[in-house]
Structure formats: structure tokens, C-alpha cells
Design an enzyme around this catalytic site. Structure first.
Site, PDB file in Angstrom:
ATOM      1  N   SER A  50    -148.531   9.648  35.989  1.00 23.73           N
ATOM      2  CA  SER A  50    -148.565  10.947  36.667  1.00 23.73           C
ATOM      3  C   SER A  50    -149.895  11.643  36.345  1.00 23.73           C
ATOM      4  O   SER A  50    -150.664  11.173  35.505  1.00 23.73           O
ATOM      5  CB  SER A  50    -147.406  11.813  36.170  1.00 23.73           C
ATOM      6  N   ASP A  83    -148.306   8.485  40.254  1.00 23.70           N
ATOM      7  CA  ASP A  83    -147.042   9.171  40.527  1.00 23.70           C
ATOM      8  C   ASP A  83    -147.353  10.641  40.866  1.00 23.70           C
ATOM      9  O   ASP A  83    -148.087  11.307  40.115  1.00 23.70           O
ATOM     10  CB  ASP A  83    -146.170   9.073  39.259  1.00 23.70           C
ATOM     11  N   HIS A  84    -146.810  11.146  41.958  1.00 25.64           N
ATOM     12  CA  HIS A  84    -146.935  12.562  42.340  1.00 25.64           C
ATOM     13  C   HIS A  84    -148.364  13.099  42.362  1.00 25.64           C
ATOM     14  O   HIS A  84    -148.671  14.099  41.701  1.00 25.64           O
ATOM     15  CB  HIS A  84    -146.079  13.449  41.421  1.00 25.64           C
ATOM     16  N   ASP A 105    -147.754  13.432  47.060  1.00 23.12           N
ATOM     17  CA  ASP A 105    -146.552  14.257  47.148  1.00 23.12           C
ATOM     18  C   ASP A 105    -146.901  15.556  47.850  1.00 23.12           C
ATOM     19  O   ASP A 105    -147.162  16.576  47.223  1.00 23.12           O
ATOM     20  CB  ASP A 105    -145.979  14.533  45.748  1.00 23.12           C
ATOM     21  N   SER A 226    -133.324   7.982  36.476  1.00 24.33           N
ATOM     22  CA  SER A 226    -132.822   7.625  35.147  1.00 24.33           C
ATOM     23  C   SER A 226    -131.318   7.813  35.123  1.00 24.33           C
ATOM     24  O   SER A 226    -130.780   8.726  35.755  1.00 24.33           O
ATOM     25  CB  SER A 226    -133.488   8.489  34.071  1.00 24.33           C
ATOM     26  N   ASN A 266    -137.755   4.928  40.478  1.00 23.54           N
ATOM     27  CA  ASN A 266    -138.572   5.565  39.441  1.00 23.54           C
ATOM     28  C   ASN A 266    -137.754   5.901  38.193  1.00 23.54           C
ATOM     29  O   ASN A 266    -136.740   6.599  38.283  1.00 23.54           O
ATOM     30  CB  ASN A 266    -139.147   6.883  39.985  1.00 23.54           C
ATOM     31  N   ASP A 268    -138.330   7.248  34.166  1.00 25.05           N
ATOM     32  CA  ASP A 268    -139.165   7.740  33.073  1.00 25.05           C
ATOM     33  C   ASP A 268    -138.282   8.229  31.920  1.00 25.05           C
ATOM     34  O   ASP A 268    -138.392   7.782  30.778  1.00 25.05           O
ATOM     35  CB  ASP A 268    -140.061   8.882  33.603  1.00 25.05           C
TER      36      ASP A 268
HETATM   37  P1  13P Z   1    -136.468  10.387  35.746  1.00 24.68           P
HETATM   38  O1  13P Z   1    -136.828  11.691  35.106  1.00 24.68           O
HETATM   39  O2  13P Z   1    -135.060  10.371  36.243  1.00 24.68           O
HETATM   40  O3  13P Z   1    -136.752   9.234  34.857  1.00 24.68           O
HETATM   41  O4  13P Z   1    -137.376  10.216  37.034  1.00 24.68           O
HETATM   42  C1  13P Z   1    -138.721   9.796  36.932  1.00 24.68           C
HETATM   43  C2  13P Z   1    -139.435   9.906  38.214  1.00 24.68           C
HETATM   44  O5  13P Z   1    -138.851  10.047  39.279  1.00 24.68           O
HETATM   45  C3  13P Z   1    -140.899   9.814  38.172  1.00 24.68           C
HETATM   46  O6  13P Z   1    -141.496  10.167  39.384  1.00 24.68           O
END
Ligand code: 13P
Length: 348
Positions: A50, A83-84, A105, A226, A266, A268
Site C-alpha cells: 500500500s 494496493d489502493h 482506487d 481476512s 486481499n 492483510d
Molecule cells: P483485511 O484487512 O481484511 O486483511 O483486508 C486487506 C485488504 O483488503 C487490503 O487491500
């Protein structure tokens, strides 16, 4: 294997009917954990960073660490993804650094907090697609707005405020030509997603299926995926942590998504929980220790276990050697001659 295009990984996943985990990283140990899990399960994989990770680690470190991973594990197809990304410039800088895939994004304004208008999202995403595809780089877009905040990025809320509208998803896919589409179905970033095991009133799998039926050729992306398992929460709390009980996205719902067009998943938070629990345990049980390796090794092993489990659950395990890397130059050519077009009207 050189770093590969995320588009190739997702196209292969669609052929094989499985999902590919996209795991966030900030440091070397997380990259090592992912690669060992990929080797253990023989999985293709997406490593993503990110803006927060790029700032934390200085993105040249991240780039070279991920490059090292591709050299050390030549048998593993590996895509490096932003990411994003919050703006055209953020995506451009990642592409110029060597990322093989970026997320624009545009669901949020450049501040990463305020929901954007549909037209503004279209405009910025289209510009990133043009720039990226000319260079053979994959683009993920987002339509609808996810809940929660991750690394300072996010509109907050539960994720139900700005669910994806299927008509807009179709128009967005057609007008932008994105390779992958993140949709808002009630998930949110972070540990606190749901206050009980989610049902269809808060986790809208029916919406995901409706979008997939309208866009059967588009690779869908589930963010905030997650599962926040109780055993990982318990380890943290057993060793001095103070997490409130919480629920994530059940793996069987992700698997339902994968049967309905989800190709990128995804994750994290689960890895953050595993790492923190393992470090807490060592420091709690052996307070005399002070060598960082004494807690980083178990932390890395705990993350590897989570990642390997997810790789098996998402179905990517065993698929690392299904295909050879297609060069970024070939992918670039595919975008140019239209064979890689994802626009629903053009897609065969
Ligand atoms: P989590 O916080 O559910 O792991 O999601 C991570 C995510 O979507 C990163 O873009």
C-alpha cells in the site's frame, strides 16, 4: 521467474477456477513468509504494498526485496501490485519503479477518505489504464466504497454505506477497460468487520453473484477478506493484548466468491494478527530475550502458516507450475492489439 503480470495470474486462475491471495507486506520477513508458503504449497502469488507500506519501508527497499524473492523462487509466478493507489501520480510512480500491477482506487478522492463521484472515478481510472496498458502493466479499479480504514486509507464505516451498483459496475468495466474490479459487498479493512458471524444482511454475497452474472469475464477482487480467526485473536489476548472479540469473512464465503468470479483475494489483517501474537508470546514468556531474531523467526513462521492455509483454501495451491511467464512486452502487445481487452462488449 521474472516478476509477472498480475493479469496473467488472474487469467490463469479463471481458467483453473481458483482464487489468488494478494498479501500485503511492509518488510522482509513478511515477504519471506509469503514466498515460503508459496513454495510449500506450490502456489502462484500476488505480493502487494500500500502507500503506507511504501512510505514505511521506502519503496525501493520493497521493490528490491520483492525482486530478490522472484530470483530466489524462480518456480513461483509472482506479481508485484500496488494496493489502493490514490491518484494517477501514485500509480505512475509505482509503474516507473517496477510494479507489474497497480490498483487505482478512484472510489475515493485523492485524500483517500472522501467518496468520489462515479464520473471522477471513471476519469482517473481510465487515465491510469491508458498509461499502464501502454507499458504492459495490469490495473485493478474499484467501484462502490469499502468500509474501514487501512494504513490511513479508507472512508471508514461498515462497508454497507456505498455498496456496488451492478449497472455502474458494468458501465465502469466497459468504459475503463480495467483488468480486475474490486467491489463493495459489505466487507471492510481491518480487524473489526462484523460484530457476529456475518450473514447475508451484512455480507452481500448475493450482490457479488449478481455482478458476476452481469460481468462473467471480469476478474472480481474481494478486499477486506481476512477471516480474523478466533485462535489468532486469542493468542494476542492471552499474552497481554486487548482485542475486542470480532468476526471476519468466513473462508466458505470467500470460496463461494471464488466460484463466482473472484480471482484476487486481499488479506492483510490475518497476517498482522499472526505476527503480533507470535511476538507477544515470545516477549511474554521469555522477557529476558532481546535479539530481534528470537521473535521475528516465530512471527515469520506464524505468518507462513496463515498464508499457506489460505493458499490451499483459495485453491491456488499446486498451480505454480501450470504455466510459464509471459513477458511484460507480450502482455503490452496483447493490450495494443486488443486480444487482452476486458471490455464486456469486446470480450469473447
Ligand atoms: P483485511 O484487512 O481484511 O486483511 O483486508 C486487506 C485488504 O483488503 C487490503 O487491500
Amino acid at each position: 521467474m521474472p516478476l509477472v503480470s498480475m493479469r496473467q495470474l488472474l487469467d490463469e486462475a479463471a481458467k483453473g477456477g481458483y482464487g489468488v491471495g494478494a498479501f500485503n507486506v511492509n518488510n522482509m520477513e513478511q515477504i519471506q513468509a509469503i514466498m515460503e508458503a508459496a513454495k510449500e504449497t506450490q502456489s502462484p502469488v500476488i505480493i502487494q504494498a500500500s502507500r503506507g507500506a511504501r512510505a514505511f519501508a521506502q519503496d525501493r527497499y520493497l521493490y528490491h526485496l520483492i525482486l530478490a524473492a522472484s530470483e530466489l523462487y524462480p518456480e513461483i509466478p509472482l506479481a508485484m501490485h500496488l494496493d489502493h493507489g490514490n491518484s494517477f501520480d501514485t500509480c505512475k510512480s509505482a509503474i516507473e519503479l517496477g510494479f507489474t500491477s497497480v490498483m487505482m482506487d478512484g472510489s475515493l478522492r485523492e485524500d483517500g477518505k472522501t467518496p468520489n463521484t462515479f464520473e471522477e472515478n471513471l476519469d482517473v481510472t481510465r487515465r491510469v489504464v491508458d498509461f499502464a496498458h501502454e507499458r504492459g502493466i495490469t490495473v485493478e479499479g474499484e467501484i462502490g466504497v469499502l468500509g474501514g480504514v487501512e494504513d490511513g486509507h479508507g472512508a471508514g464505516g461498515t462497508g454497507l454505506e456505498h455498496l456496488t451498483n451492478p449497472d455502474q459496475a458494468v458501465e465502469f468495466a466497459e468504459k475503463t477497460g480495467v483488468d480486475a474490479l474490486a467491489i463493495a459487498i459489505g466487507t471492510s479493512h481491518g480487524a473489526y468487520k462484523f460484530s457476529k458471524k456475518p450473514d447475508g444482511s451484512v455480507l452481500k454475497m448475493d450482490l457479488l453473484i449478481a455482478i458476476h452474472n452481469r460481468l462473467p469475464k471480469t476478474h472480481l477482487v474481494m478486499h477486506g477478506s481476512s477471516s480474523v480467526p478466533k485462535d489468532l485473536q486469542d493468542v494476542i489476548n492471552q499474552y497481554g493484548g486487548k482485542l475486542k472479540q470480532t468476526w471476519g469473512v468466513p473462508v466458505e464465503e470467500i470460496q463461494l466468491g471464488i466460484r463466482n468470479g473472484v480471482r484476487k483475494v486481499n488479506v492483510d489483517t490475518d497476517n498482522r494478527l499472526a505476527i503480533t501474537g507470535a511476538i507477544r508470546k515470545v516477549l511474554w514468556e521469555t522477557p529476558e530475550k532481546f535479539d530481534p531474531r528470537d521473535y521475528l523467526k516465530p512471527a515469520r513462521a506464524a505468518m507462513q502458516k496463515v498464508v499457506a492455509t489460505r493458499m490451499t483454501q483459495f485453491g491456488q495451491a499446486g498451480h505454480a507450475s501450470d504455466y510459464a511467464a509471459v513477458s511484460i512486452a507480450q502482455i503490452q502487445q496483447g493490450y495494443k492489439d486488443g486480444t487482452l481487452s476486458t471490455r464486456p462488449k469486446a470480450a469473447k
